[in-house]
Design an enzyme around this catalytic site. Structure first.
Site, PDB file in Angstrom:
ATOM      1  N   GLU A  29       0.822  -1.228   0.000  1.00 58.72           N
ATOM      2  CA  GLU A  29       0.000   0.000   0.000  1.00 58.72           C
ATOM      3  C   GLU A  29       0.848   1.267   0.000  1.00 58.72           C
ATOM      4  OE1 GLU A  29      -2.943  -0.199   3.106  1.00 58.72           O
ATOM      5  OE2 GLU A  29      -3.997  -1.864   2.150  1.00 58.72           O
ATOM      6  N   GLU A  38      -5.502  -8.225  -0.746  1.00 58.12           N
ATOM      7  CA  GLU A  38      -6.251  -7.878   0.470  1.00 58.12           C
ATOM      8  C   GLU A  38      -7.681  -7.571   0.057  1.00 58.12           C
ATOM      9  OE1 GLU A  38      -4.918  -5.139   3.465  1.00 58.12           O
ATOM     10  OE2 GLU A  38      -2.803  -5.522   3.012  1.00 58.12           O
TER      11      GLU A  38
END
Length: 534
Positions: free
Chosen positions: A197, A321
């Site tokens: 991320e 995710e």
């Protein structure tokens, strides 16, 4: 036209009533054609994610002081529950945690390992569980390991050294260090994520797209030079949080800059039901499919780049995710020892089934998906010191992972639809509006043995829907198994003393011919398994 209606209104009224009754009586239709294929369903669609976060590792997977632990410190009841999910690939060690994690802290004698501040989740990290402990766990549950390297506070050389430690048989310093730590044979970890991320302002070491691409490229070069066999996953978009977010620019930039080194681009999504609107929530997995289509187009553009040097190597999407997550965030449980302990209900389980349907419908480009996470933390398995229970979301994931393999079919579905208003699919995410959402959400797989698996979510909250299921090529043959995930109401959830949402084996269907009829109960997920004879 008005004069025509006035003159013949009695006849038209009768005809209209007849057509209305006929329309009301018409079943939904699901057409299965084994010749209309999408792509192979990769086993890694049924992956999961393990992070140093809350009670996920310590007190979940790993608890040496527990009477329920085996000789290596792993909870035996957790091991059995994880095996039931057929977890095909398991991501480690983060997540936000990895962006300040230095892997050397977690290897060697436990008594020599340093305790560090975990800045991601506001706890102390003892490092009693690290690379080799994770590999022991992965072997026990029979899963493929998938490591993420620290491209936040970490260096490209640190990433390369981890590959050397885990994958090189002997010779260089870090390979010999692994042997010194008691692991003579290499772990052979083939899947590596280039950070986590990195587009998010919340990430330690956050970079813009151009700077991340430069750092990831240099890390990729060193890691591949150390072990050319490995597969690399670039950190794609996770930030859809407002005016400063530009996920399309991020994804396009890293695909262009890293195209000669990466095998996947990762995407992340969490959805929720903060406004308690059931039908909006049921449509949320379609946001994942929308984003998949955008990135699919970017990949197609890269594939025809005349400057591309690895012409035959396709780049795929890894949704590494994904889950429902909205109750335990920020001040309401977003950090600390009991962080992110989401309790799931039936509607959450139906959304999870919707995600899995979406992955199968995009099986040609989505080759990995990792539910986040595995135990206690936004997880299908929940423990206390003495016991565990299986959350509602465990059951659809288990059914898909155990049965939905082979080739994804392009299924035709004719069912009533609904439209949503503009809403946020998850906490802080950009708004969406979903149109023509079918009440029946369907995917199907087919294998070489003639086995067909039909997966159906009935999104309707109150009404059962009857469908004609038709085979366009070959005939349905023999008894069909039927499994249903349901509960007494959409808010029903499980706990240590009561399982209100679970999988129920229904009566087999005696099917022979080109079609059969089935009624899907309200707010349910149904899996139908049988054979098609050509």
């Amino acid at each position: 036209m008005q004069r025509f209606i006035k003159t013949f209104s009695p006849l038209l009224l009768i005809a209209g009533l007849f057509l209305t009754v006929q329309a009301q009586a018409q079943n939904a239709r699901i057409k299965i054609d084994v010749d209309r294929t999408i792509g192979e369903v990769h086993e890694h669609l049924y992956g999961n994610f393990t992070e140093h976060l809350g009670r996920h590792i310590y007190g979940g997977i790993y608890d040496p002081d527990s009477p329920l632990a085996d000789e290596d410190g792993f909870r035996e009841d957790v091991l059995e529950a994880v095996k039931g999910l057929n977890v095909s690939i398991l991501r480690y060690p983060g997540g936000n945690f990895v962006s300040n994690y230095h892997w050397l802290d977690g290897v060697g004698p436990v008594e020599d390992r340093p305790t560090r501040m975990d800045l991601a989740w506001d706890v102390l990290e003892t490092n009693h569980f690290g690379t080799n402990e994770f590999m022991e766990f992965a072997k026990k549950v029979g899963t493929e390991p998938y490591f993420a390297v620290n491209l936040g506070t970490g260096t490209i050389e640190e990433a390369r050294r981890w590959v050397e430690y885990t994958n090189i048989e002997e010779g260089p310093y870090y390979a010999e260090l692994r042997k010194k730590h008691g692991y003579e044979e290499p772990h052979d970890i083939m899947y590596w994520s280039l950070g986590n991320e990195m587009d998010g302002h919340w990430q330690m070491g956050h970079l813009n797209a151009e700077d991340y691409s430069k750092k990831a490229l240099e890390a990729a070069k060193l890691m591949k030079w150390t072990d050319p066999r490995i597969k690399l996953i670039a950190a794609g978009s996770s930030n859809y949080y407002g005016e400063d977010a530009d996920p399309d620019h991020w994804n396009r930039t890293i695909l262009h800059e890293l195209q000669d080194y990466i095998d996947y681009i990762s995407l992340h999504i969490y959805v929720g039901n903060e406004d308690d609107d059931y039908y909006d929530f049921m449509a949320s997995p379609r946001v994942m499919e929308d984003r998949t289509q955008v990135v699919r187009g970017m990949i197609a553009e890269i594939m025809q780049d005349p400057e591309r040097t690895v012409e035959d190597d396709m780049i795929y999407i890894a949704w590494d995710e994904w889950n429902v997550w909205y109750r335990q965030r920020g001040a309401t449980g977003g950090s600390g020892y009991n962080a992110l302990e989401e309790k799931y209900n039936l509607e959450d389980a139906l959304v999870v089934a919707g995600f899995l349907n979406g992955f199968i419908r995009n099986a040609d480009i989505v080759k990995m998906a990792n539910m986040a996470q595995l135990v206690n933390v936004i997880a299908p398995i929940f423990t206390n010191e003495e016991d565990l229970f299986l959350q509602s979301i465990y059951y659809p994931l288990q059914l898909f992972a155990q049965n939905a393999h082979g080739t994804a079919l392009d299924v035709y579905v004719d069912s009533e639809t609904y439209n949503t208003d503009v809403y946020n699919s998850g906490a802080g995410y950009s708004a969406t509006r979903q149109l023509d959402v079918p009440y029946l959400d369907v995917s199907a797989t087919y294998n070489d043995d003639g086995k067909v698996v039909i997966n159906v979510v009935n999104r309707h909250k109150d009404e059962a829907i009857t469908a004609d299921i038709l085979s366009q090529q070959g005939i349905f043959d023999g008894p069909f198994e039927v499994y249903e995930v349901n509960g007494p109401d959409i808010k029903a959830r499980n706990d240590f003393n009561n399982t209100r949402v679970k999988t129920t084996r229904k009566d087999d269907l005696n099917v022979s011919g080109e079609s059969f009829e089935y009624t899907f109960p309200a707010h349910s997920f149904t899996m139908i398994i049988g054979e098609i004879e050509n």
